[in-house]
Design an enzyme around this catalytic site. Structure first.
Site, short mmCIF file in Angstrom:
data_model
loop_
_atom_site.label_atom_id
_atom_site.label_comp_id
_atom_site.label_asym_id
_atom_site.label_seq_id
_atom_site.Cartn_x
_atom_site.Cartn_y
_atom_site.Cartn_z
N LYS A 23 0.86 -1.18 0.00
CA LYS A 23 0.00 0.00 0.00
C LYS A 23 0.89 1.23 0.00
O LYS A 23 1.84 1.30 0.79
CB LYS A 23 -0.89 -0.01 1.24
CG LYS A 23 -1.78 1.19 1.36
CD LYS A 23 -2.90 1.04 2.38
CE LYS A 23 -2.44 0.57 3.72
NZ LYS A 23 -3.54 0.50 4.71
N CYS A 51 2.38 16.78 -7.58
CA CYS A 51 2.02 16.89 -9.01
C CYS A 51 3.18 17.52 -9.77
O CYS A 51 3.77 18.49 -9.31
CB CYS A 51 0.78 17.77 -9.13
SG CYS A 51 0.35 18.21 -10.82
FE1 FES Z 1 -0.61 13.56 -11.27
FE2 FES Z 1 -0.62 16.17 -11.72
S1 FES Z 1 -2.14 15.01 -10.82
S2 FES Z 1 0.94 14.76 -12.15
#
Ligand code: FES
Length: 76
Positions: A23, A51
């Site tokens: 996980k 991100c």
């Molecule tokens: Fe995965 Fe932006 S949400 S790279």
């Protein structure tokens, strides 16, 4: 529809991040977030758990609409 170059299992969401773990859990100290932090929800970032914009390629390739979770401090 099959999206992504590395398909392991069509039902999987995560085909990339720490595949050897049962996980994937990440901890981020809230004190380390200065103003704002964007966390990946497409499971394809090269800077996991943050991100890096890779969701854009994913969305184009898969006709998807995923994006990051953005955590920000309230303006005082
Ligand atoms: Fe995965 Fe932006 S949400 S790279």
């Amino acid at each position: 529809t099959i999206c992504g170059k590395r398909k392991i299992n069509n039902k999987r969401v995560n085909n990339k991040i720490r595949l050897n773990e049962a996980k994937v859990v990440d901890m981020v100290d809230i004190e380390d977030i200065s103003e704002k932090a964007a966390f990946c929800r497409c499971w394809k970032s090269k800077n996991w758990p943050y991100c890096d914009g890779t969701h854009g390629e994913h969305n184009k390739e898969c006709s998807d609409n995923v994006g990051p979770l953005v955590v920000s401090r309230k303006q005082k």
